[in-house]
Design an enzyme around this catalytic site. Sequence first.
Site: not given
Length: 484
Positions: A97, A180-181, A249, A255, A257, A289, A387, A457, A460
Amino acid sequence: MSPIEIEPGRLFVGGQWREAADGARTEVIDPSRGAVVTTVAEAGAADVDAAVRAAREAFDAGTWSGLSGRERGRILYRVAELIRENADELAQLESLDVGKPISLCHAVDITNAANDYEHFAALAHSLDGAVRDTPMNALAYTKREPIGVVAAITPFNFPLILAGSKIAPALAAGNTVVHKPADETPLSALYMAGLLQKAGVPDGVVNVVTGTGPVAGDALLRHRGVDKVAFTGSTAIGRHVAATAGESLKPVTMELGGNAANLVFEDADLEKAVGAIIKAFVFNTGQFCMGGPRLLVARPVHATLLGILADAVPGVPVGDPRDPGTVVGPMAGEKHLKKVEEYVELARKEGGRIVCGGERLDLDGGFYYKPTVIADLSNDSRVVQEEIFGPVLTVQPFDTEDEAVELANSTPYGLASGVQTTNLARAHRVADRLQAGIVWVNDWAMLDPAVPFGGVKDSGYGREYGPEALDAYTKVKSVVVSLD
């Protein structure tokens, strides 16, 4: 089960396999050959609604949250056992995959996924509260409760590990999940749905909807039945996730870049440092990442280290991920390959010197790129600041410790950093000053479910792994009992 046997790739909702409501399907590509290997259902808003309703019904019925933490832990231990028992099948799926080398899938992805469930199984019965001393004539205590329905949205680069880092703590705390992958890499998520069910997770507690971000992902973010969102992905999409979830809300952990700096001081053990440097930027073909694509080197050893890298990097085995000797496989898709090409071409235009690599590798029609080292770029270069998410390393010299720290902290990101030094005092001193969620000293990518990670920063907020992760999947209730 072989990788192809996952066909017809249906959605997993309420413990049942089903096609998308409109019958839509999407192709799954083998990045090592650029060929279609199977198709999976492409969920729409109606499918997401069905999955959320199934998760809500299971949560409200208490079929999972009503179990004791110890009972939930026993089932999660069984999940870890099943991952290990089915390691070959899962490794094949992940390799097919994502394009990961099969050896990496076994050593990293399968091992860490099993460890995720095992770690949080152990923590499932430790969700205790506290008695609080107050001047009131009352007994005041707190208790931690599950949040409810968790939307887990995961990326393409580590499908199995990053799903486990969300689903395992969510289940340990008593929540239900809709996963949801990434639309590019859904196969291990579907396989895991079957393993979770086999382990004894009740129907409706974990649901898997495959589909695109703009359709299935957005429907999940906006659904009023979702109580919390856990997301891993790019910073740009993370901003959209936070804004969209914020409309209702929903609490969010993200998590995002990274663009980590790896600092090599003049007192570093260069032989060990070179291993850490190469691992930091070629691990998972640079699609990491927490990778280390920025190398900052003390000027006295800068030229020497560049020479070592020029000799060593071209020798890193790149090729078919099914070959046990392969270290670097293909990029996960053609769009990711093109992005790397664009950045390397930009580096050339900005005056960068290609020390090695700098071009595609023509192999079996796959999406391969040679590991690339670039020198002589200024710190404000986009290639340094942004990135790239591929096997590309930029190298910059520094003269002082202060300058090294300043350069390391100069990008908008703050997910990881590394320090290569034999000076223990310097290691602690510099680690304290680096703006990053995790700092590695004299190695790279040392990860374990007991050790939390996450960003600061633009990388995340919130933490995955460790007991800290459970904070994101529980809410605190205070109870005050009058003793009058």
